[in-house]
Write a protein that holds these residues in place. Structure first.
Motif, PDB file in Angstrom:
ATOM      1  N   TYR A 236     -40.172 -40.931 -13.983  1.00  0.00           N
ATOM      2  CA  TYR A 236     -40.310 -41.320 -15.473  1.00  0.00           C
ATOM      3  C   TYR A 236     -39.141 -40.455 -16.174  1.00  0.00           C
ATOM      4  N   ARG A 237     -38.650 -40.777 -17.423  1.00  0.00           N
ATOM      5  CA  ARG A 237     -37.467 -40.178 -17.993  1.00  0.00           C
ATOM      6  C   ARG A 237     -38.188 -40.107 -19.545  1.00  0.00           C
TER       7      ARG A 237
ATOM      8  N   SER B 268     -39.869 -45.973 -13.884  1.00  0.00           N
ATOM      9  CA  SER B 268     -39.259 -46.568 -13.105  1.00  0.00           C
ATOM     10  C   SER B 268     -39.840 -46.239 -11.479  1.00  0.00           C
ATOM     11  N   LEU B 269     -39.471 -47.161 -10.652  1.00  0.00           N
ATOM     12  CA  LEU B 269     -39.704 -47.060  -9.141  1.00  0.00           C
ATOM     13  C   LEU B 269     -39.140 -45.684  -8.755  1.00  0.00           C
ATOM     14  N   LYS B 270     -39.613 -44.866  -8.003  1.00  0.00           N
ATOM     15  CA  LYS B 270     -39.041 -43.501  -7.856  1.00  0.00           C
ATOM     16  C   LYS B 270     -37.714 -43.462  -6.926  1.00  0.00           C
TER      17      LYS B 270
ATOM     18  N   GLN C 277     -37.708 -53.690 -13.726  1.00  0.00           N
ATOM     19  CA  GLN C 277     -36.783 -52.865 -14.683  1.00  0.00           C
ATOM     20  C   GLN C 277     -37.787 -51.770 -15.298  1.00  0.00           C
ATOM     21  N   GLU C 278     -36.947 -50.767 -15.754  1.00  0.00           N
ATOM     22  CA  GLU C 278     -37.671 -49.491 -16.179  1.00  0.00           C
ATOM     23  C   GLU C 278     -38.436 -49.990 -17.483  1.00  0.00           C
ATOM     24  N   LEU C 279     -39.751 -49.359 -17.457  1.00  0.00           N
ATOM     25  CA  LEU C 279     -40.628 -49.797 -18.707  1.00  0.00           C
ATOM     26  C   LEU C 279     -41.086 -48.513 -19.319  1.00  0.00           C
TER      27      LEU C 279
END
Length: 125
Positions: A94-95, A104-106, A61-63
């Protein structure tokens, strides 16, 4: 004296002319020096256990950095340093959301690469 490594001493038993058709065919798919250097840098970057652990968390997951640091039991500073390296090779993106930055993974290529290697290592010999 130890026996030499067979891979280092292996040569053709009989000298034969080079098959130019094979060489021409090969050149279509042979890596250029430039691309092979970029790939070597890419794989070198993945040669770090901490970076791989960060990728494994981001594969789920995004972290944000603080959550990543807690997950991999590293300082936020150390995780940020590793994320900069991973961003430089476009492995993570990133965001920003307000004051928070989420990683997150690209893309699916990175996720697939991670999963394929993990699966390969889990295979029985």
């Amino acid at each position: 004296m130890a026996n030499p490594n067979p891979a280092e001493t292996e040569q053709c038993a009989v000298q034969h002319p080079v098959n130019l058709n094979n060489i021409r065919f090969l050149h279509r798919d042979l890596l250029s020096v430039e691309k092979s250097q970029r790939m070597a840098e890419f794989f070198s970057l993945l040669g770090d256990a901490n970076r791989l652990r960060i990728l494994s968390a981001l594969a789920v997951q995004e972290l944000c950095v603080c959550d990543l640091a807690a997950a991999v039991k590293m300082s936020e500073s150390a995780v940020s340093h590793q994320l900069r390296a991973l961003r430089s090779m476009r492995l993570v993106g990133y965001r920003k959301q307000g004051r928070n930055v989420f990683y997150s993974l690209k893309d699916h290529h990175v996720l697939n690469l991670y999963r394929e290697v993990a699966e390969h290592l889990d295979e029985e010999e």
